[in-house]
Motif scaffolding. Structure first.
Motif, mmCIF file in Angstrom:
data_model
loop_
_atom_site.group_PDB
_atom_site.id
_atom_site.type_symbol
_atom_site.label_atom_id
_atom_site.label_comp_id
_atom_site.label_asym_id
_atom_site.label_seq_id
_atom_site.Cartn_x
_atom_site.Cartn_y
_atom_site.Cartn_z
ATOM 1 N N THR A 115 0.852 -1.184 0.000
ATOM 2 C CA THR A 115 0.000 0.000 0.000
ATOM 3 C C THR A 115 0.892 1.240 0.000
ATOM 4 O OG1 THR A 115 -0.062 0.169 2.416
ATOM 5 C CG2 THR A 115 -1.739 -1.230 1.360
ATOM 6 N N GLU A 116 0.291 2.406 -0.249
ATOM 7 C CA GLU A 116 1.067 3.645 -0.205
ATOM 8 C C GLU A 116 1.654 3.861 1.188
ATOM 9 O OE1 GLU A 116 1.945 5.709 -2.596
ATOM 10 O OE2 GLU A 116 0.935 4.474 -4.108
ATOM 11 N N SER A 117 0.862 3.540 2.207
ATOM 12 C CA SER A 117 1.330 3.695 3.578
ATOM 13 C C SER A 117 2.522 2.789 3.861
ATOM 14 C CB SER A 117 0.196 3.378 4.560
ATOM 15 O OG SER A 117 0.652 3.411 5.892
ATOM 16 N N GLU A 118 2.465 1.563 3.375
ATOM 17 C CA GLU A 118 3.568 0.634 3.600
ATOM 18 C C GLU A 118 4.831 1.091 2.873
ATOM 19 O OE1 GLU A 118 1.056 -3.514 4.290
ATOM 20 O OE2 GLU A 118 1.543 -2.840 2.258
ATOM 21 N N ALA A 119 4.667 1.618 1.654
ATOM 22 C CA ALA A 119 5.827 2.118 0.919
ATOM 23 C C ALA A 119 6.479 3.272 1.671
ATOM 24 C CB ALA A 119 5.414 2.567 -0.481
ATOM 25 N N SER A 120 5.655 4.150 2.242
ATOM 26 C CA SER A 120 6.183 5.272 3.022
ATOM 27 C C SER A 120 6.908 4.785 4.269
ATOM 28 C CB SER A 120 5.045 6.218 3.416
ATOM 29 O OG SER A 120 4.443 6.802 2.277
ATOM 30 N N THR A 121 6.339 3.758 4.910
ATOM 31 C CA THR A 121 6.962 3.202 6.114
ATOM 32 C C THR A 121 8.315 2.578 5.788
ATOM 33 O OG1 THR A 121 4.842 2.783 7.198
ATOM 34 C CG2 THR A 121 6.722 1.460 7.931
ATOM 35 N N ILE A 122 8.398 1.864 4.672
ATOM 36 C CA ILE A 122 9.647 1.222 4.269
ATOM 37 C C ILE A 122 10.716 2.274 3.980
ATOM 38 C CG2 ILE A 122 10.728 -0.114 2.418
ATOM 39 C CD1 ILE A 122 8.080 -1.744 2.314
ATOM 40 N N ARG A 123 10.342 3.347 3.276
ATOM 41 C CA ARG A 123 11.312 4.418 3.002
ATOM 42 C C ARG A 123 11.767 5.079 4.304
ATOM 43 N NH1 ARG A 123 13.768 7.816 -0.401
ATOM 44 N NH2 ARG A 123 13.046 6.722 -2.278
ATOM 45 N N ARG A 124 10.828 5.357 5.185
ATOM 46 C CA ARG A 124 11.169 6.011 6.443
ATOM 47 C C ARG A 124 12.122 5.140 7.272
ATOM 48 N NH1 ARG A 124 6.478 7.231 7.552
ATOM 49 N NH2 ARG A 124 5.894 5.494 8.914
ATOM 50 N N LEU A 125 11.851 3.834 7.295
ATOM 51 C CA LEU A 125 12.711 2.923 8.045
ATOM 52 C C LEU A 125 14.105 2.867 7.429
ATOM 53 C CD1 LEU A 125 13.004 0.919 10.338
ATOM 54 C CD2 LEU A 125 12.034 -0.850 8.865
ATOM 55 N N MET A 126 14.165 2.851 6.095
ATOM 56 C CA MET A 126 15.468 2.859 5.429
ATOM 57 C C MET A 126 16.268 4.088 5.828
ATOM 58 S SD MET A 126 16.416 3.389 1.396
ATOM 59 C CE MET A 126 15.779 5.073 1.482
ATOM 60 N N GLU A 127 15.616 5.251 5.800
ATOM 61 C CA GLU A 127 16.329 6.485 6.126
ATOM 62 C C GLU A 127 16.828 6.459 7.571
ATOM 63 O OE1 GLU A 127 17.215 8.426 3.927
ATOM 64 O OE2 GLU A 127 15.796 8.282 2.269
ATOM 65 N N GLN A 128 16.018 5.918 8.462
ATOM 66 C CA GLN A 128 16.426 5.837 9.867
ATOM 67 C C GLN A 128 17.627 4.914 10.037
ATOM 68 O OE1 GLN A 128 12.847 4.518 11.797
ATOM 69 N NE2 GLN A 128 11.914 6.558 11.832
ATOM 70 N N VAL A 129 17.552 3.736 9.418
ATOM 71 C CA VAL A 129 18.627 2.755 9.534
ATOM 72 C C VAL A 129 19.916 3.280 8.915
ATOM 73 C CG1 VAL A 129 19.404 0.496 8.697
ATOM 74 C CG2 VAL A 129 17.112 0.738 9.672
ATOM 75 N N ASP A 130 19.806 3.893 7.741
ATOM 76 C CA ASP A 130 20.992 4.302 6.998
ATOM 77 C C ASP A 130 21.615 5.592 7.519
ATOM 78 O OD1 ASP A 130 20.669 2.076 5.479
ATOM 79 O OD2 ASP A 130 19.958 3.097 3.677
ATOM 80 N N ALA A 131 20.878 6.329 8.350
ATOM 81 C CA ALA A 131 21.409 7.588 8.873
ATOM 82 C C ALA A 131 22.292 7.390 10.097
ATOM 83 C CB ALA A 131 20.253 8.533 9.218
ATOM 84 N N ARG A 132 22.307 6.197 10.665
ATOM 85 C CA ARG A 132 23.017 5.997 11.942
ATOM 86 C C ARG A 132 24.531 6.020 11.788
ATOM 87 N NH1 ARG A 132 18.966 1.084 13.333
ATOM 88 N NH2 ARG A 132 17.137 2.330 13.907
ATOM 89 N N ASN A 133 25.034 5.334 10.758
ATOM 90 C CA ASN A 133 26.480 5.314 10.503
ATOM 91 C C ASN A 133 27.296 5.058 11.773
ATOM 92 O OD1 ASN A 133 25.590 6.069 7.960
ATOM 93 N ND2 ASN A 133 27.349 7.396 7.612
ATOM 94 N N GLU A 134 26.893 4.035 12.505
ATOM 95 C CA GLU A 134 27.534 3.737 13.782
ATOM 96 C C GLU A 134 28.905 3.093 13.599
ATOM 97 O OE1 GLU A 134 24.108 2.583 16.841
ATOM 98 O OE2 GLU A 134 23.805 1.610 14.903
ATOM 99 N N ASP A 135 29.636 3.043 14.686
ATOM 100 C CA ASP A 135 30.938 2.393 14.691
ATOM 101 C C ASP A 135 30.757 0.932 14.271
ATOM 102 O OD1 ASP A 135 33.364 1.205 15.231
ATOM 103 O OD2 ASP A 135 33.294 1.548 17.389
ATOM 104 N N PRO A 136 31.424 0.492 13.197
ATOM 105 C CA PRO A 136 31.252 -0.889 12.731
ATOM 106 C C PRO A 136 31.548 -1.935 13.801
ATOM 107 C CG PRO A 136 32.397 0.404 11.084
ATOM 108 C CD PRO A 136 32.321 1.257 12.318
ATOM 109 N N GLY A 137 32.375 -1.587 14.768
ATOM 110 C CA GLY A 137 32.689 -2.545 15.821
ATOM 111 C C GLY A 137 31.591 -2.719 16.837
ATOM 112 N N ALA A 138 30.537 -1.881 16.725
ATOM 113 C CA ALA A 138 29.459 -1.919 17.722
ATOM 114 C C ALA A 138 28.118 -2.338 17.140
ATOM 115 C CB ALA A 138 29.318 -0.550 18.381
ATOM 116 N N VAL A 139 28.081 -2.690 15.854
ATOM 117 C CA VAL A 139 26.806 -3.082 15.244
ATOM 118 C C VAL A 139 26.968 -4.411 14.516
ATOM 119 C CG1 VAL A 139 25.960 -0.724 14.956
ATOM 120 C CG2 VAL A 139 27.302 -1.762 13.141
#
Length: 262
Positions: A115-139
């Motif tokens: 659905t449109e809502s699900e597509a928006s949720t998937i994009r939002r989750l991607m942006e959240q996950v990809d914005a973290r850029n955490e220390d590779p040794g901690a994830v």
């Protein structure tokens, strides 16, 4: 020297034994997270992973607003991945091959059914996950697993989503990303993964099933090749130090290849 079992496995096995022995009867409510944390002296994350394992085996079921209860008729466990078999990189490679065979189709079905809502949720989750850029040794290597689960859920196939949920406790806590990416290549690595994620999301938004399958296949194949290369470079039962040393010699192509993050 025998490697210790993960705490989540210890808790899950203890609770499983209580259920099988009858100390926790069918229909009985499991102790709360807080109570289990206190009983086993572990974190909430450990308890949640343990309960997720029991749920995947059909031993406990949730009741909305009430908690987890012992199943009246535990489902037979037809598929299992023993923890003792998940100690080395080759097993991680095998799990990625398994994910590849399932998630490519999940991405295509998601694009065609979301659905449109699900597509928006998937994009939002991607942006959240990809914005973290955490220390590779901690994830964990599989730090984006929630993003993949959201895609599977929107594929509208309960077996695909259920199967990937089953894999979560065994695949997510595997190796740290620091075994695969040396610190100086962190930003370039995260940029590349974001580029791969973005192609998947764009295909889902366009409802292009073929493009979504192709993008997911490329993303997981890249992950598979990175881990497979590390396995070949570092051997089977090597130490963390040896694996990190092997990682330092890999992925030199990432230097200067950061993809745009916009």
């Amino acid at each position: 020297m025998t490697k210790r079992k993960p705490l989540s496995t210890v808790v899950a096995e203890s609770l499983s034994e209580k259920i099988r022995s009858g100390r926790l009867q069918p229909g009985a409510q499991l102790p709360t997270e807080a109570e289990l944390c206190a009983e086993y002296d572990v974190s909430r994350t450990v308890v949640r992973e343990a309960v997720a394992r029991l749920r995947s085996e059909g031993m406990v079921i949730p009741q909305q607003g009430r908690g987890m209860f012992v199943s009246e008729a535990p489902a037979p466990r037809n598929f299992s991945i023993p923890q003792d078999a998940l100690k080395t990189l080759p097993e991680t490679v095998s799990l990625l091959e398994l994910r590849l065979s399932v998630e490519v189709e999940a991405a295509g079905l998601c694009a065609e059914r979301r659905t449109e809502s699900e597509a928006s949720t998937i994009r939002r989750l991607m942006e959240q996950v990809d914005a973290r850029n955490e220390d590779p040794g901690a994830v964990p290597v599989h730090y984006d697993y929630d993003f993949h689960l959201a895609i599977a859920k929107s594929a509208r196939n309960e077996f695909i989503h259920g199967f990937l949920e089953y894999l979560r406790p065994v695949i997510v806590p595997r190796f740290q990303l620091g075994h695969v990416v040396v610190p100086e290549l962190k930003d370039a690595y995260y940029a590349r993964i974001h580029s791969e994620h973005r192609k998947i999301v764009e295909a889902i938004e366009k409802q292009d099933g073929r493009a979504a399958r192709d993008a997911m296949r490329k993303h997981l194949q890249n992950s598979l090749e990175r881990v497979r290369a590390l396995a070949l470079a570092s051997g089977v039962e090597t130490t963390d130090a040896a694996q990190k040393a092997a990682a330092a010699s890999l992925f030199s192509d990432l230097k200067g290849s950061a993809a745009p993050t916009g």
